[in-house]
Design a protein around this motif. Structure first.
Motif, mmCIF file in Angstrom:
data_model
loop_
_atom_site.group_PDB
_atom_site.id
_atom_site.type_symbol
_atom_site.label_atom_id
_atom_site.label_comp_id
_atom_site.label_asym_id
_atom_site.label_seq_id
_atom_site.Cartn_x
_atom_site.Cartn_y
_atom_site.Cartn_z
ATOM 1 N N ALA A 160 0.845 -1.206 0.000
ATOM 2 C CA ALA A 160 0.000 0.000 0.000
ATOM 3 C C ALA A 160 0.875 1.248 0.000
ATOM 4 N N SER A 161 1.954 1.221 0.777
ATOM 5 C CA SER A 161 2.876 2.372 0.835
ATOM 6 C C SER A 161 3.560 2.589 -0.507
ATOM 7 N N LYS A 162 3.949 1.490 -1.148
ATOM 8 C CA LYS A 162 4.606 1.604 -2.467
ATOM 9 C C LYS A 162 3.669 2.231 -3.493
ATOM 10 N N LEU A 163 2.412 1.770 -3.496
ATOM 11 C CA LEU A 163 1.435 2.300 -4.451
ATOM 12 C C LEU A 163 1.164 3.776 -4.166
ATOM 13 N N ALA A 164 1.026 4.119 -2.882
ATOM 14 C CA ALA A 164 0.759 5.515 -2.512
ATOM 15 C C ALA A 164 1.917 6.420 -2.931
ATOM 16 N N THR A 165 3.138 5.979 -2.683
ATOM 17 C CA THR A 165 4.321 6.762 -3.072
ATOM 18 C C THR A 165 4.366 6.970 -4.582
ATOM 19 N N LEU A 166 4.073 5.896 -5.321
ATOM 20 C CA LEU A 166 4.078 5.993 -6.779
ATOM 21 C C LEU A 166 3.002 6.966 -7.264
ATOM 22 N N LEU A 167 1.791 6.851 -6.710
ATOM 23 C CA LEU A 167 0.691 7.722 -7.152
ATOM 24 C C LEU A 167 1.009 9.196 -6.879
ATOM 25 N N LYS A 168 1.621 9.464 -5.739
ATOM 26 C CA LYS A 168 1.984 10.853 -5.420
ATOM 27 C C LYS A 168 3.048 11.369 -6.393
ATOM 28 N N LYS A 169 3.942 10.479 -6.789
ATOM 29 C CA LYS A 169 4.964 10.851 -7.782
ATOM 30 C C LYS A 169 4.310 11.132 -9.138
ATOM 31 N N VAL A 170 3.370 10.263 -9.535
ATOM 32 C CA VAL A 170 2.651 10.459 -10.800
ATOM 33 C C VAL A 170 1.907 11.798 -10.777
#
Length: 343
Positions: free
Chosen positions: A294-304
């Motif tokens: 979940a943390s990995k996905l959240a970090t990626l989405l914020k980067k996107v």
């Protein structure tokens, strides 16, 4: 002359042809683009490329017909056929190389992949003919010939510029993310036991299974909620970005072309991240794995979202949803963490 000698003679130009096509295919797959000096005429490129593809399709058909029934072509005719098809293949690869990276990396990748597919199709057809040169037209040869036609037909559907190529990438991502969301929703709706359809056949008697590892607990189900929220934020981000690229995407400057490529590259990471999170939600649920994914996905989405915000596709009307989704990502991640640690 015996039939075996005939086969031996005509197979030499075919083997040479096969080696040449495989070398050309490998160079196209791994090679670099020519950098264009001055203006590049993309309309002229597409016209010439489509003519080259049509020529390959026609030459492949001629080759297949020549080996569809006895008598076999003579060695001389075999050499002529091989030379003709090699010429068409070389022309196709040469025209592909005209397309410079400055027209956009996403576009070039898709044209490259389509070109490689045609070359692989022709190579496979030659291999099939070599493996059964004296037989009547085999099903395998028919299939291989159809494969070349199909690969050539795909060029009509290729994106014509980098904006369209990026939209193809986004569309593929949306499809994968949507599937992952629907699978989890279906598993939650069907029963307490997401494996029931897989395992029921092996169940003897009417006794329920005692293995609680195949069931979601109440805590499991509560944790799944915000994780679904992150997955839905991923889908919303891709949908909204697609609309923004359609409305504002521009290919007239090198900076804007590069921004579109950056958006395509970063969004390609979303569906594997969503899949990883979805997979770890199934029982037995490993909370540390869920939190990590979940943390990995959240970090990626914020980067996107950050890359979208600083790109030319983000106008005033796009800022609202970028900020909303940024907040939704934070909210769902925090909620998932709280539920994992506090209950």
């Amino acid at each position: 002359m015996s039939a075996d000698n005939c086969v031996g003679n005509v197979s030499v130009p075919l083997r040479n042809l096969l080696n040449s096509i495989q070398c050309i295919r490998d160079r196209v797959r791994d090679g670099e683009a020519n950098e264009s000096d001055g203006a590049f005429n993309i309309s002229n490129f597409w016209d010439t490329l489509n003519q080259a593809v049509k020529a390959v399709s026609q030459e492949a058909t001629k080759l297949s017909l020549a080996f569809s029934k006895p008598p076999l072509p003579s060695q001389q005719d075999g050499e002529k056929l091989a030379d003709s098809i090699l010429k068409s293949v070389l022309t196709l690869s040469t025209v592909y190389y005209w397309l410079p990276k400055s027209q956009g990396v996403s576009l070039r990748r898709q044209v490259r992949d389509a070109t490689v597919e045609v070359l692989e199709g022709v190579a496979q057809l030659v291999e099939v003919i070599l493996s059964s040169p004296l037989q009547s037209l085999s099903q395998e040869q028919l299939t291989s010939t159809g494969g070349v036609w199909s690969a050539c037909d795909q060029f009509a559907q290729l994106p014509q510029d980098n904006k369209a190529a990026v939209l193809v990438v986004l569309s593929a991502q949306i499809g994968v993310v949507k599937d992952a969301i629907e699978e989890i929703e279906q598993a939650l709706a069907e029963a307490d036991d997401p494996y029931s359809d897989v395992l029921d056949d092996d169940q003897g008697g009417d006794e329920p299974r005692g293995n609680q590892d195949t069931y979601w607990s109440e805590k499991d189900r509560s944790v799944i909620g915000p994780c679904q929220g992150l997955m839905k934020a991923s889908a919303a981000c891709l949908r909204k970005l697609t609309s923004a690229v359609k409305a504002n995407g521009d290919v007239s400057t090198s900076q804007n072309l590069a921004q579109l490529d950056d958006l395509a590259d970063i969004t390609k990471e979303i569906s594997p991240c969503v899949d990883d999170l979805a997979l770890c939600l199934y029982p037995p649920m490993d909370y540390s794995g869920v939190e990590s994914n979940a943390s990995k996905l959240a970090t990626l989405l914020k980067k996107v979202l950050s890359i979208i915000r600083s790109s030319h596709v983000c106008g005033e009307s796009q800022l609202t949803w970028v900020q909303f989704l940024d907040g939704a990502v934070d909210h769902n991640l925090q909620k998932a963490k709280d539920l994992i640690h506090n209950s």
